[in-house]
Enzyme design. Structure first.
Site, PDB file in Angstrom:
ATOM      1  N   GLU A  34     -18.772 -10.349  -5.622  1.00 26.24           N
ATOM      2  CA  GLU A  34     -20.070 -11.017  -5.764  1.00 26.24           C
ATOM      3  C   GLU A  34     -19.871 -12.356  -6.468  1.00 26.24           C
ATOM      4  OE1 GLU A  34     -23.430 -12.609  -5.718  1.00 26.24           O
ATOM      5  OE2 GLU A  34     -23.287 -10.671  -4.692  1.00 26.24           O
ATOM      6  N   GLY A  39     -27.216  -7.559  -6.910  1.00 31.19           N
ATOM      7  CA  GLY A  39     -28.551  -7.203  -6.448  1.00 31.19           C
ATOM      8  C   GLY A  39     -29.075  -8.099  -5.358  1.00 31.19           C
ATOM      9  N   GLY A  40     -28.455  -9.265  -5.165  1.00 30.64           N
ATOM     10  CA  GLY A  40     -28.855 -10.151  -4.079  1.00 30.64           C
ATOM     11  C   GLY A  40     -30.258 -10.701  -4.225  1.00 30.64           C
ATOM     12  N   THR A  41     -30.819 -11.108  -3.091  1.00 38.43           N
ATOM     13  CA  THR A  41     -32.132 -11.766  -3.075  1.00 38.43           C
ATOM     14  C   THR A  41     -33.227 -10.864  -3.624  1.00 38.43           C
ATOM     15  OG1 THR A  41     -31.524 -13.145  -1.178  1.00 38.43           O
ATOM     16  CG2 THR A  41     -33.874 -12.819  -1.590  1.00 38.43           C
ATOM     17  N   CYS A  42     -33.279  -9.622  -3.185  1.00 42.09           N
ATOM     18  CA  CYS A  42     -34.381  -8.735  -3.565  1.00 42.09           C
ATOM     19  C   CYS A  42     -34.536  -8.630  -5.071  1.00 42.09           C
ATOM     20  CB  CYS A  42     -34.164  -7.352  -2.961  1.00 42.09           C
ATOM     21  SG  CYS A  42     -35.401  -6.137  -3.487  1.00 42.09           S
ATOM     22  N   HIS A 442     -60.516  13.245   0.401  1.00 38.29           N
ATOM     23  CA  HIS A 442     -61.591  12.285   0.149  1.00 38.29           C
ATOM     24  C   HIS A 442     -61.746  12.097  -1.362  1.00 38.29           C
ATOM     25  CE1 HIS A 442     -65.454  10.224   0.479  1.00 38.29           C
ATOM     26  NE2 HIS A 442     -65.867  11.010  -0.519  1.00 38.29           N
TER      27      HIS A 442
END
Length: 464
Positions: A34, A39-42, A442
């Site tokens: 890395e 973790g990248g973009t997210c 409901h």
């Protein structure tokens, strides 16, 4: 001499770390590389930080509407963007820290910080070390595109990353692009208190969606004070005397000039494949730089796969994660999973959100097969009326012969969650007749689904 290992994973987005962990757990000596943030973009400048800021924007919006619910608050609502950013940074840091601790303690997994470049088909160099493995996986993500307008280089152009570093509220934010990223930021910063104008080259917002979805999304944001200009052509940019941005453009045939304090580019993304040395490995890409892969994510080079945003087969966190699942099952369990097996699903996280699965109406019509459609407004939902959030509608498309769902567009309160029920029904290949006999709780948003399925009409009866 190259350092030998069993597998190399380049990039740590939403596919890389989890695939590396699966391979390592299976006893394969794996190297995860890395160059910047785990973790990248997210994790760093995508889903997690933006939705954290969206939550802050919603809090401001709810407080402004408190009187509608009989709640009194003192004075005008203020937003401290520095505090919003600090909260976002804490959430991101916690996510990165958790991921880092997990990865650094896994047996058979070596984490290397640095920029990897191919020097051969299955050899990469990072720092001063060359690594070789029989299997290499590329998960390098993407970055924002900028408009190529004349003068664009003279002004500061923000993107999804730099936009979230601001600590002072823009006076007037111009958003270039009326798709998912652009609309989320437009609503967010309007709720923070900025004047917001959205520019879009297409004739409507989120043009990939059906027209009624585009119209309703535009109306929702316009009611909050966001301005739109469509059919934008011939835009030119210049730095104004006060350090802001001056735009001259043509919108739907009308010449306009706009002065703004900030300019955000949200016109799409490009893959981070330009500096990987792919040509040295013989790895093919398309005209836009996306790595060419087959239905099982194999590249043009044997033993090399591409996952996530860089392969052009899905631009979402969940599709990247699913890429890792496909790879792990195929490699470790002898499965034959394919990308084409998954049902398209995504959400636009405006407030209210849009949840989308399967085919759009335009795609269903293009099939030229008998189909049914059902549409009901969110004002029919008791939960929506109780909360005073009745904007939007539910729409489903059904194969008239098999009674199976073809797709759905849910725009309204909790639509991003409710649509998951329909997604599971599509995955299970359930007929819509089952919905008519179901008894949902409901009051919930999902309770409208049986009613929706009970009033399906032939698609040809619905005007285009």
């Amino acid at each position: 001499m190259a350092t030998r290992c069993d597998a190399i994973v380049i990039g740590s987005g939403q596919a890389g770390p989890f695939l590396a962990a699966r391979l390592a757990a299976a006893g394969r000596h794996t190297v995860l590389i890395e160059r910047e943030h785990l973790g990248g973009t997210c994790v760093n400048d995508g889903c997690i930080p933006t939705k954290t800021m969206v939550a802050s924007a919603r809090a401001a919006h709810v407080v402004r509407r408190a009187a509608e619910h009989g709640v009194t608050v003192g004075g005008p609502v203020g937003v401290d963007l520095r505090a919003v950013k600090a909260r976002k940074d804490r959430v991101v840091a916690q996510s990165v820290d958790n991921l880092t601790q997990w990865l650094t303690n896994l047996p058979n997994l070596r984490l290397i910080r640095g920029h990897a470049r191919f020097v051969g088909p299955r050899e990469v160099k990072v720092g001063g070390e060359t690594l070789a493995a029989p299997q290499v996986f590329i998960n390098v993500g993407g970055r924002a595109l900028h408009p190529d307008w004349p003068g664009i280089g003279e002004v500061r152009v923000l993107d999804n990353t730099s936009m979230m570093t601001l600590e002072t509220l823009p006076e007037h934010l111009v958003v270039v692009g009326a798709s998912y990223i652009g609309l989320e930021f437009a609503q967010m910063f309007r709720r923070f208190g900025a004047q917001v104008t959205v520019l879009e080259a297409a004739e409507r917002a989120v043009a990939r969606e059906d027209p009624e979805v585009s119209r309703e999304l535009q109306s929702i944001l316009e009611r909050e004070g966001v301005a739109f200009h469509f059919g934008v052509r011939g835009a030119k940019v210049a730095r104004s005397a006060d350090g802001g941005v001056h735009l001259a453009l043509n919108a739907a045939g009308v010449a306009r000039e706009i002065d703004a304090s900030h300019l955000l580019a949200a016109i799409g993304r490009r893959p981070n494949t330009h500096d990987l040395g792919l040509e040295r490995a013989g790895i093919a890409t398309d005209a836009r730089g996306f790595i060419t892969v087959d239905d099982q994510l194999r590249t043009s080079v044997e033993g090399v796969w591409a996952l996530g945003d860089c392969n052009g087969r899905g631009a979402f966190t969940h599709t990247a994660y699913n890429d890792h699942e496909i790879m792990a099952d195929n490699l470790l369990a002898g499965a034959q999973r394919r990308v084409s097996d998954r049902i398209p699903a995504y959400a636009l996280f405006t407030d209210p959100p849009l949840g989308r699965i399967g085919m759009s109406e335009a795609e269903v019509r293009a099939m030229q097969k008998p189909a049914l459609v059902g549409v009901l407004p969110m004002s029919r939902v008791g939960r929506a009326r109780e909360r005073g959030e009745t904007q939007g509608f539910m729409k489903v498309l059904v194969d008239a012969r098999s009674e199976r769902l073809l797709g759905a567009a849910l725009l309204g309160i909790e639509a991003d969650e409710v649509v998951q029920t329909l997604l599971l029904a599509m995955q299970a290949d359930l007929p819509v007749s089952l919905w008519r006999r179901s008894v949902p709780i409901h009051p919930t948003v999902s309770e409208l689904l049986p009613t929706l399925m009970a009033q399906l009409k032939p698609l040809e009866e619905i005007p285009r």
